[in-house]
Design a protein around this motif. Structure first.
Motif, PDB file in Angstrom:
ATOM      1  N   VAL A 123       6.018  -6.590  -8.485  1.00  0.00           N
ATOM      2  CA  VAL A 123       6.186  -5.785  -7.263  1.00  0.00           C
ATOM      3  C   VAL A 123       4.898  -4.663  -7.588  1.00  0.00           C
ATOM      4  O   VAL A 123       4.941  -4.210  -8.378  1.00  0.00           O
ATOM      5  N   GLU A 124       4.083  -4.568  -6.260  1.00  0.00           N
ATOM      6  CA  GLU A 124       3.064  -3.781  -6.512  1.00  0.00           C
ATOM      7  C   GLU A 124       3.359  -2.782  -5.425  1.00  0.00           C
ATOM      8  O   GLU A 124       3.795  -2.818  -4.398  1.00  0.00           O
ATOM      9  N   SER A 138      -2.400   1.822  -7.538  1.00  0.00           N
ATOM     10  CA  SER A 138      -1.146   1.442  -7.347  1.00  0.00           C
ATOM     11  C   SER A 138      -0.569   1.295  -8.853  1.00  0.00           C
ATOM     12  O   SER A 138      -0.925   1.543  -9.629  1.00  0.00           O
ATOM     13  N   GLN A 157       2.534  -1.294 -10.543  1.00  0.00           N
ATOM     14  CA  GLN A 157       3.002  -2.477 -10.581  1.00  0.00           C
ATOM     15  C   GLN A 157       4.180  -2.474 -11.527  1.00  0.00           C
ATOM     16  O   GLN A 157       4.450  -1.989 -12.636  1.00  0.00           O
ATOM     17  N   TYR A 163       3.807   1.384   0.260  1.00  0.00           N
ATOM     18  CA  TYR A 163       3.545  -0.094   0.643  1.00  0.00           C
ATOM     19  C   TYR A 163       4.073  -0.820  -0.564  1.00  0.00           C
ATOM     20  O   TYR A 163       3.864  -0.393  -1.951  1.00  0.00           O
ATOM     21  N   ILE A 164       4.565  -2.009  -0.312  1.00  0.00           N
ATOM     22  CA  ILE A 164       5.363  -2.793  -1.144  1.00  0.00           C
ATOM     23  C   ILE A 164       4.894  -4.309  -1.022  1.00  0.00           C
ATOM     24  O   ILE A 164       4.895  -4.843  -0.022  1.00  0.00           O
ATOM     25  N   LYS A 165       4.489  -5.119  -2.202  1.00  0.00           N
ATOM     26  CA  LYS A 165       4.182  -6.283  -2.339  1.00  0.00           C
ATOM     27  C   LYS A 165       5.131  -6.927  -3.339  1.00  0.00           C
ATOM     28  O   LYS A 165       4.998  -6.399  -4.372  1.00  0.00           O
ATOM     29  N   ILE A 166       5.721  -8.037  -2.989  1.00  0.00           N
ATOM     30  CA  ILE A 166       6.599  -8.825  -3.880  1.00  0.00           C
ATOM     31  C   ILE A 166       6.030 -10.050  -4.099  1.00  0.00           C
ATOM     32  O   ILE A 166       5.730 -10.844  -3.148  1.00  0.00           O
ATOM     33  N   VAL A 167       5.937 -10.725  -5.355  1.00  0.00           N
ATOM     34  CA  VAL A 167       5.528 -11.865  -5.639  1.00  0.00           C
ATOM     35  C   VAL A 167       6.746 -12.532  -6.568  1.00  0.00           C
ATOM     36  O   VAL A 167       7.249 -12.025  -7.468  1.00  0.00           O
TER      37      VAL A 167
END
Length: 86
Positions: free
Chosen positions: A5-6, A40, A42, A71-75
């Motif tokens: 997660v970023e 950011s 992680q 802001y959230i990015k999930i991989v």
């Protein structure tokens, strides 16, 4: 399931540094794998554990500011050990 997660926390106020520092310190103390850079933070680990901790810590972070963005990015995969191969 492992995830990466970023997160980018952006308080929309003049005094923005302290809420960011508090949020990052809470993540560091969570037991999760955490990496930081100037843009950011992680977080890496098991989906259920990461999402539980983020739910608690994001709520607290948002309660500490008047206005803010997260802001959230999930991989879907643990990219903690990623190294470029080019």
């Amino acid at each position: 399931m492992k995830i990466s997660v970023e997160l980018t926390f952006s308080p929309l106020q003049n005094d923005f540094e302290q809420p960011i520092i508090h949020f990052i310190k809470k993540l560091r103390n969570s037991g999760l794998k955490v990496l930081e850079n100037p843009l950011s933070t992680q977080v890496y680990g098991d989906y259920d554990k990461v999402m539980h901790i983020l739910t608690v810590e994001i709520k607290e972070a948002m309660e500490l500011v008047e206005r803010g963005l997260m802001y959230i990015k999930i991989v879907k995969s643990d990219r903690y050990d990623y190294e470029p191969h080019f």
